[in-house]
Scaffold this motif. Structure first.
Motif, PDB file in Angstrom:
ATOM      1  N   LYS A  29       0.831  -1.203   0.000  1.00 42.85           N
ATOM      2  CA  LYS A  29       0.000   0.000   0.000  1.00 42.85           C
ATOM      3  C   LYS A  29       0.864   1.252   0.000  1.00 42.85           C
ATOM      4  N   LYS A  30       1.968   1.221   0.804  1.00 38.57           N
ATOM      5  CA  LYS A  30       2.880   2.373   0.837  1.00 38.57           C
ATOM      6  C   LYS A  30       3.530   2.587  -0.525  1.00 38.57           C
ATOM      7  N   ILE A  31       3.900   1.488  -1.181  1.00 35.76           N
ATOM      8  CA  ILE A  31       4.482   1.612  -2.524  1.00 35.76           C
ATOM      9  C   ILE A  31       3.464   2.232  -3.484  1.00 35.76           C
ATOM     10  N   GLY A  32       2.218   1.788  -3.411  1.00 34.00           N
ATOM     11  CA  GLY A  32       1.186   2.362  -4.272  1.00 34.00           C
ATOM     12  C   GLY A  32       0.961   3.826  -3.999  1.00 34.00           C
ATOM     13  N   THR A  33       0.988   4.233  -2.710  1.00 31.41           N
ATOM     14  CA  THR A  33       0.813   5.646  -2.365  1.00 31.41           C
ATOM     15  C   THR A  33       1.971   6.481  -2.900  1.00 31.41           C
ATOM     16  N   MET A  53       4.032  10.333  -8.342  1.00 27.95           N
ATOM     17  CA  MET A  53       4.735  10.547  -9.613  1.00 27.95           C
ATOM     18  C   MET A  53       3.750  11.115 -10.637  1.00 27.95           C
ATOM     19  N   PRO A  54       4.019  12.306 -11.204  1.00 30.22           N
ATOM     20  CA  PRO A  54       3.047  12.931 -12.131  1.00 30.22           C
ATOM     21  C   PRO A  54       2.701  12.044 -13.319  1.00 30.22           C
ATOM     22  N   ALA A  55       3.692  11.350 -13.872  1.00 29.40           N
ATOM     23  CA  ALA A  55       3.437  10.539 -15.061  1.00 29.40           C
ATOM     24  C   ALA A  55       2.518   9.367 -14.753  1.00 29.40           C
ATOM     25  N   ILE A  56       2.580   8.853 -13.515  1.00 28.99           N
ATOM     26  CA  ILE A  56       1.758   7.704 -13.132  1.00 28.99           C
ATOM     27  C   ILE A  56       0.429   8.152 -12.555  1.00 28.99           C
ATOM     28  N   LYS A  57       0.447   9.235 -11.796  1.00 30.56           N
ATOM     29  CA  LYS A  57      -0.773   9.694 -11.131  1.00 30.56           C
ATOM     30  C   LYS A  57      -1.898   9.953 -12.114  1.00 30.56           C
ATOM     31  N   SER A  58      -1.575  10.530 -13.268  1.00 33.37           N
ATOM     32  CA  SER A  58      -2.612  10.862 -14.244  1.00 33.37           C
ATOM     33  C   SER A  58      -3.179   9.633 -14.938  1.00 33.37           C
ATOM     34  N   GLU A  59      -2.477   8.491 -14.851  1.00 33.39           N
ATOM     35  CA  GLU A  59      -2.908   7.296 -15.552  1.00 33.39           C
ATOM     36  C   GLU A  59      -3.581   6.270 -14.639  1.00 33.39           C
ATOM     37  N   VAL A  60      -3.283   6.319 -13.352  1.00 36.78           N
ATOM     38  CA  VAL A  60      -3.783   5.299 -12.425  1.00 36.78           C
ATOM     39  C   VAL A  60      -5.174   5.683 -11.939  1.00 36.78           C
ATOM     40  N   LEU A  61      -6.114   4.763 -12.052  1.00 31.26           N
ATOM     41  CA  LEU A  61      -7.473   4.972 -11.548  1.00 31.26           C
ATOM     42  C   LEU A  61      -7.650   4.371 -10.159  1.00 31.26           C
ATOM     43  N   PRO A  93      -5.014   2.702  -7.108  1.00 32.78           N
ATOM     44  CA  PRO A  93      -3.574   2.538  -6.868  1.00 32.78           C
ATOM     45  C   PRO A  93      -3.170   1.080  -6.695  1.00 32.78           C
ATOM     46  N   PHE A  94      -1.904   0.860  -6.832  1.00 31.31           N
ATOM     47  CA  PHE A  94      -1.307  -0.465  -6.666  1.00 31.31           C
ATOM     48  C   PHE A  94      -1.493  -0.931  -5.222  1.00 31.31           C
ATOM     49  N   LYS A  95      -1.884  -2.213  -5.053  1.00 26.88           N
ATOM     50  CA  LYS A  95      -2.071  -2.779  -3.709  1.00 26.88           C
ATOM     51  C   LYS A  95      -2.024  -4.304  -3.796  1.00 26.88           C
ATOM     52  N   LYS A 137      -2.494  -5.983  -7.619  1.00 27.68           N
ATOM     53  CA  LYS A 137      -3.272  -5.436  -8.732  1.00 27.68           C
ATOM     54  C   LYS A 137      -3.288  -3.913  -8.673  1.00 27.68           C
ATOM     55  N   PHE A 138      -3.658  -3.315  -9.806  1.00 23.12           N
ATOM     56  CA  PHE A 138      -3.938  -1.881  -9.908  1.00 23.12           C
ATOM     57  C   PHE A 138      -4.832  -1.681 -11.124  1.00 23.12           C
ATOM     58  N   THR A 139      -5.525  -0.578 -11.163  1.00 25.83           N
ATOM     59  CA  THR A 139      -6.408  -0.230 -12.286  1.00 25.83           C
ATOM     60  C   THR A 139      -5.909   1.062 -12.910  1.00 25.83           C
ATOM     61  N   ALA A 140      -5.777   1.077 -14.241  1.00 28.74           N
ATOM     62  CA  ALA A 140      -5.215   2.243 -14.932  1.00 28.74           C
ATOM     63  C   ALA A 140      -5.985   2.481 -16.230  1.00 28.74           C
ATOM     64  N   ARG A 141      -5.661   3.578 -16.835  1.00 32.14           N
ATOM     65  CA  ARG A 141      -6.231   3.867 -18.149  1.00 32.14           C
ATOM     66  C   ARG A 141      -5.533   2.998 -19.197  1.00 32.14           C
ATOM     67  N   PRO A 142      -6.247   2.620 -20.248  1.00 35.82           N
ATOM     68  CA  PRO A 142      -5.593   1.846 -21.308  1.00 35.82           C
ATOM     69  C   PRO A 142      -4.497   2.671 -21.970  1.00 35.82           C
ATOM     70  N   GLY A 143      -3.521   1.997 -22.428  1.00 40.29           N
ATOM     71  CA  GLY A 143      -2.441   2.702 -23.108  1.00 40.29           C
ATOM     72  C   GLY A 143      -1.123   2.050 -22.818  1.00 40.29           C
ATOM     73  N   ASN A 144      -0.606   2.258 -21.575  1.00 36.81           N
ATOM     74  CA  ASN A 144       0.690   1.679 -21.250  1.00 36.81           C
ATOM     75  C   ASN A 144       0.762   1.314 -19.767  1.00 36.81           C
ATOM     76  N   PRO A 145      -0.083   0.397 -19.310  1.00 37.51           N
ATOM     77  CA  PRO A 145       0.008  -0.020 -17.904  1.00 37.51           C
ATOM     78  C   PRO A 145       1.279  -0.797 -17.591  1.00 37.51           C
ATOM     79  N   ALA A 146       1.996  -1.248 -18.648  1.00 40.38           N
ATOM     80  CA  ALA A 146       3.232  -1.995 -18.411  1.00 40.38           C
ATOM     81  C   ALA A 146       4.239  -1.148 -17.653  1.00 40.38           C
ATOM     82  N   ALA A 147       4.276   0.154 -17.958  1.00 38.44           N
ATOM     83  CA  ALA A 147       5.224   1.029 -17.265  1.00 38.44           C
ATOM     84  C   ALA A 147       4.900   1.100 -15.775  1.00 38.44           C
ATOM     85  N   ILE A 148       3.608   1.101 -15.434  1.00 42.10           N
ATOM     86  CA  ILE A 148       3.204   1.148 -14.030  1.00 42.10           C
ATOM     87  C   ILE A 148       3.581  -0.155 -13.338  1.00 42.10           C
ATOM     88  N   GLN A 149       3.353  -1.273 -14.015  1.00 44.94           N
ATOM     89  CA  GLN A 149       3.696  -2.569 -13.426  1.00 44.94           C
ATOM     90  C   GLN A 149       5.203  -2.684 -13.215  1.00 44.94           C
TER      91      GLN A 149
END
Length: 667
Positions: free
Chosen positions: A556-560, A565-573, A575-577, A594-606
């Protein structure tokens, strides 16, 4: 009926008439030398030749001096107006350019007032002196009026207000040379009128026309060569919107030289053969060509100012605007009108290919057809203007995104996906209707064409059922908004990013670069990985004695932290947990994240989440499984497409959703 062998040889007749010209030159010289004597009216109580010429010269000098003085007096005002006359100032620039043109026009108005007043005061009689004076003063005014157009365009001393892309020195030199050539032509025409008025013999007049035509050609060639750099800058600057003019600028010397040599040759041929319409056709062609160049320059100058972004002081928009469309349509109308006038002068008057009555019949039937085609052109331009904003896709192609490193490029909108097909269909419809109407205006019976097209269409539809199936299926896929350009889909036949489509097929770009072309009729079920949101789930193996609660808090701390991060914050719906323990094996715990994000490039978040876990968890005493087996990433993805959920479990192919491709939704 006269046989061909009994007809006179036109070339032989021309040479025979030309052979008489040298004998007419002394007569011409005698007539010219007698003009001063004929101007002497002192024996009849009038002015002497010297008095007349001095008075006429004084009036001409006064008229030209008045223009120069007005320009000198308004120099400060002209400089202030020109400071804001650049295209970047938009409508204000247009107003300042118009004000400068009016000020320049005041000088020409002064010339007219003085010339007209002097004619009314001193040269109103029927004598040769009065007629010559009226012709000279009218010629001076015409000369200055013609040069007013070039002054407005070139503005020799006002760079900011110049309407063409020519540097200062070249603009001044070109203006002065044009003025000299136009003055020479004006004086030549006046002298020709005088020779006609004093009864010069026909052969001597022909010799004068030949000599003057040769002088004119030399003057034009001098203008072409000395002003070649200015002409190149001017016309190449217009080439962005008028490619033909740009070509003229790049090949100015050979094209202009050939044109003026042809002009001189037609003038000489027309004078000797007594076919004045030949010379008239060439002069009309010259006038219209120069007129089109001036019109194009003025129009582009106005459009650039109407297009300007006044707030940013940018010299013009890069996108097509309504003034561009209007200017393009007006340009086509002007070119068509000029082409018709030139065609009439050469086809009817010079080559006599058709008679006046036949030409009138042709123009009558073609006028409506031409208007129809022009209206179709205007309609197409307006259609392009309305649809162009939707043609520029929000996303790049997959290949271009990979080259540019743009992994987060978004897919196109629904209307952007459908617009190319709609626009092509509208273009075909406009073209067919316009051609049919034009053919009907020319008297062609289009009923059999329509009937034949219907029968042919029916035959095609029966013989090409697969093609019809592909087209109809494509229409329904687009209507259902099953996919858009730039989205990653799985159609069963192949997987990839939608790069585009035609009327019958779809183009998919695989993550490895291959392009799949699939007919719409073979697509089947569409799974879209690029809509709304995507949930990425993956498993990691940890030691059997791992503190689950401690691992949950760390995740949870890692997800917070990642949400900062601006590049991730705008894409994540979401957070990672950590989701929980998925399985327990003999030596390890299989934990799901798991985490939920906008389609496009969730690989970078993972990748970012895994990197942080491998760096942070060991420092907290949380160990990964070390039973000798490799750490396993088990991935599950879910996405929503048009309200339906499509699941891809652990038994799906490994390459079904590549994480490292720009358009992939998950891995």
């Amino acid at each position: 009926m006269t046989s061909l062998k009994d007809r006179p040889d036109e070339f032989g007749v021309f040479l025979e008439k030309a052979s008489h010209l040298p004998a007419a030159l002394p007569v011409l010289g005698a007539k010219i030398s007698s003009i001063p004597h004929l101007l002497d009216r002192s024996a009849h109580g009038g002015r002497g030749a010297s008095t007349f010429l001095l008075l006429l010269g004084a009036v001409a000098v006064a008229a030209l001096a008045a223009e120069a003085v007005l320009r000198l007096l308004t120099q400060g005002l002209r400089a202030r107006l020109s400071s804001d006359a650049g295209p970047e100032f938009g409508l204000r620039s247009l107003a300042h350019v118009s004000a400068l043109a009016l000020i320049d026009g005041l000088g020409v108005l002064a010339v007219w007032i003085i010339c007209h007043g002097a004619t009314g005061a001193w040269f109103t009689g029927p004598t040769g002196q009065d007629k010559l004076a009226a012709a000279v003063l009218t010629g001076i005014f015409s000369w200055r009026l013609y040069m007013l157009v070039f002054r407005i365009i070139l503005q020799p001393n006002l760079r900011a207000a110049r309407l063409c892309d020519v540097v200062d020195a070249d603009a001044r030199g070109m203006y002065l040379r044009i003025a000299a050539v136009m003055l020479l032509i004006t004086l030549g025409r006046i002298l020709g009128q005088v020779l006609v008025a004093i009864g010069t013999p026909h052969e001597a007049l022909t010799a004068y026309q030949v000599v003057v035509a040769a002088i004119y050609v030399c003057a034009f060639l001098w203008l072409v060569l000395r002003s070649r750099e200015a002409a190149r800058q001017w016309f190449v600057g217009l080439g962005a919107l008028a490619p033909v003019i740009g070509t003229i600028g790049r090949k100015w010397v050979p094209l202009a030289t050939a044109f003026f040599l042809a002009l001189g040759a037609t003038q000489i041929y027309g004078a000797i053969s007594e076919r004045a319409h030949v010379a008239g056709a060439m002069l009309l062609t010259l006038t219209l060509v120069v007129g089109i160049l001036i019109f194009e320059t003025l129009m582009q100058a106005v459009v650039r100012r109407l297009d300007s972004l006044i707030a940013s002081h940018k010299a013009g928009r890069t996108t097509t605007t309504l003034p561009d469309i209007v200017a393009r349509c007006v340009r086509v109308a002007i070119i068509i009108t000029a082409a018709v006038m030139i065609a009439q002068s050469w086809v009817v008057e010079v080559f006599a290919l058709v008679s006046e009555s036949e030409w009138a019949q042709i123009t009558t039937s073609s006028r409506t057809a031409g208007f129809t085609l022009f209206f179709a052109f205007v309609l197409w331009e307006l259609l392009k203007f309305v649809t162009d904003p939707y043609m520029g896709l929000k996303n790049k192609s997959a290949a271009q995104a990979i080259v540019d490193g743009d992994a987060a490029a978004s897919p196109a909108s629904r209307i952007s996906t459908m617009m190319p097909l709609l626009r092509r269909s509208a273009a075909v419809l406009i073209a067919l209707v316009a051609v049919m109407i034009a053919l009907d205006d020319f008297g062609v019976n289009i009923t059999p064409l329509i009937a034949g097209a219907s029968v042919f269409g029916i035959a095609i539809s029966f013989g090409s059922q697969t093609l019809v199936k592909d087209i109809v299926s494509g229409i329904f896929y687009l209507t259902d908004d099953a996919f858009r350009v730039g989205e990653y889909i799985d159609c069963g036949k192949a997987k990839g990013t939608v790069e585009g489509f035609t009327l019958r097929s779809l183009k998919l770009r695989h993550q490895n670069g291959q392009v799949h072309t699939i007919p719409f009729g073979q697509l089947g079920q569409i799974t879209n990985f690029s809509r709304d949101w995507i949930t990425v789930k993956f498993n990691l193996r940890f030691a059997r004695d791992t503190d689950i609660e401690k691992l949950r808090k760390a995740a949870k701390k890692i997800g917070t932290d990642m949400m900062e991060m601006p590049a991730i914050k705008s894409e994540v719906l979401a957070p990672f947990k950590m989701q929980g323990v998925a399985d327990i094996t003999g030596s390890a715990l299989l934990v799901r994240f798991k985490f939920t994000a906008r389609p496009g490039n969730p690989a970078a978040i993972q990748r970012e989440a895994i990197k942080r876990m491998f760096n942070i968890l060991p420092t907290l005493g949380i160990e990964f499984a070390t039973d000798g087996a490799a750490v396993v990433l088990h991935t599950t993805t879910a996405s929503v497409t048009s309200g339906q959920v499509t699941q891809q479990g652990s038994d799906s192919p490994a390459d079904a959703m590549p994480m490292d491709t720009p358009k992939a939704a998950a891995s």
